[in-house]
Design an enzyme around this catalytic site. Structure first.
Site, PDB file in Angstrom:
ATOM      1  CB  CYS A   1      -0.891   0.009   1.240  1.00 18.47           C
ATOM      2  SG  CYS A   1      -1.893   1.481   1.427  1.00 18.47           S
ATOM      3  N   PRO A   2       0.616   2.268  -0.798  1.00 20.85           N
ATOM      4  CG  PRO A   2       0.624   4.513  -1.509  1.00 20.85           C
ATOM      5  CD  PRO A   2       1.426   3.488  -0.734  1.00 20.85           C
TER       6      PRO A   2
END
Lengths: 188, 83
Positions: free
Chosen positions: B22-23
């Site tokens: 993430c991201p």
């Protein structure tokens, strides 16, 4: 009855105009935009600011970052050595982290062991490094504004800031204006 | 969509974001979405647990249609249809 109807139409017209004005105001004040005041210079906090910014930009939200105070350390380019600093500025320059790779952790810093361990873990778990995040941020069109006042206070110079697309230098009013038209505002 | 339907859906593009956390997967998906046409189905492979929650949110905001998620051994396949 006839009379009251005419009044109603006039009133309606006025009300519609008033509503139109209000809607325009509201639309301008709640743009799909995220404004963050990044004040902390801790690695974890700068990381959080960048992760949120990149996620927002990936969702097509306009992102405007305002870097001020301790966070300026993250924007220093370790390869650049500006000349002509006075004694105190030099002192500050030496005491503060030179670049995003040298930032400390807000917790568990342990004389630099903490950041090393976090960086190792980030690599192992495929989390982007701060360097990569700034590169992505630039490509995504995330705007960074550097606070002129804190830069002067800490004796940093424009010439020692990182190469970042459209790095702006401005004052607090710029953040207030950016934040005022954003649907989301954060302070990190 | 049911699991069976997802398994047989025609994919216009597959994005392998298993090498990033993430991201990252969201970013990869955003970069890839421009390369497919409206109505096309895209598959995003991710080893990040958050992705299967984040992609539907992204779809919801952008107006794309989230089709579902298949769980493979150690990663996820998230399906979405471009608006």
């Amino acid at each position: 009855m006839e009379n009251s109807k005419e009044v109603t139409i006039e009133q309606l017209q006025m009300q519609i105009d008033e509503l139109k004005n209000k809607i325009t105001q509201l639309e301008n004040s709640r743009k799909d935009q995220l404004a963050i005041a990044v004040v902390s210079g801790d690695m974890d906090k700068v990381l959080a600011a960048m992760v949120i910014s990149i996620a927002a930009a990936a969702m097509d939200t306009q992102v405007k970052l305002f870097f001020s105070f301790w966070s300026l350390s993250a924007l220093r380019d370790p390869k650049k050595n500006p000349k002509g600093k006075d004694f105190i500025s030099k002192m500050f320059g030496m005491m503060l982290p030179k670049g995003k790779d040298k930032l400390k952790l807000s917790n568990m810093n342990m004389c630099g062991m903490g950041p090393l361990m976090i960086k190792m873990l980030m690599k192992k778990q495929n989390v982007m490094s701060l360097d990569q995040m700034f590169k992505e941020a630039g490509e995504l069109g995330i705007e960074i504004t550097v606070c002129e006042m804190s830069m002067g206070l800490m004796g940093f110079k424009k010439e020692e800031m990182i190469d970042y697309p459209n790095l702006r230098f401005a004052g607090a009013a710029t953040f207030v204006a950016d934040a005022g038209e954003s649907a989301m505002q954060l302070f990190i | 969509m049911t699991t069976e339907e997802l398994k047989s859906v025609a994919i216009a593009k597959s994005v392998d974001a298993r090498g990033t956390a993430c991201p990252g997967p969201l970013l990869e998906a955003k970069k890839a979405i421009g390369t497919i046409s409206a109505g096309d189905v895209m598959e995003i492979l991710s080893a990040d647990e958050g992705t299967k929650v984040d992609i539907p949110k992204w779809c919801g905001k952008q107006g794309h249609e989230y089709l579902g998620t298949l769980e493979e051994n150690g990663y996820f396949k998230v399906y979405m249809k471009k608006k």
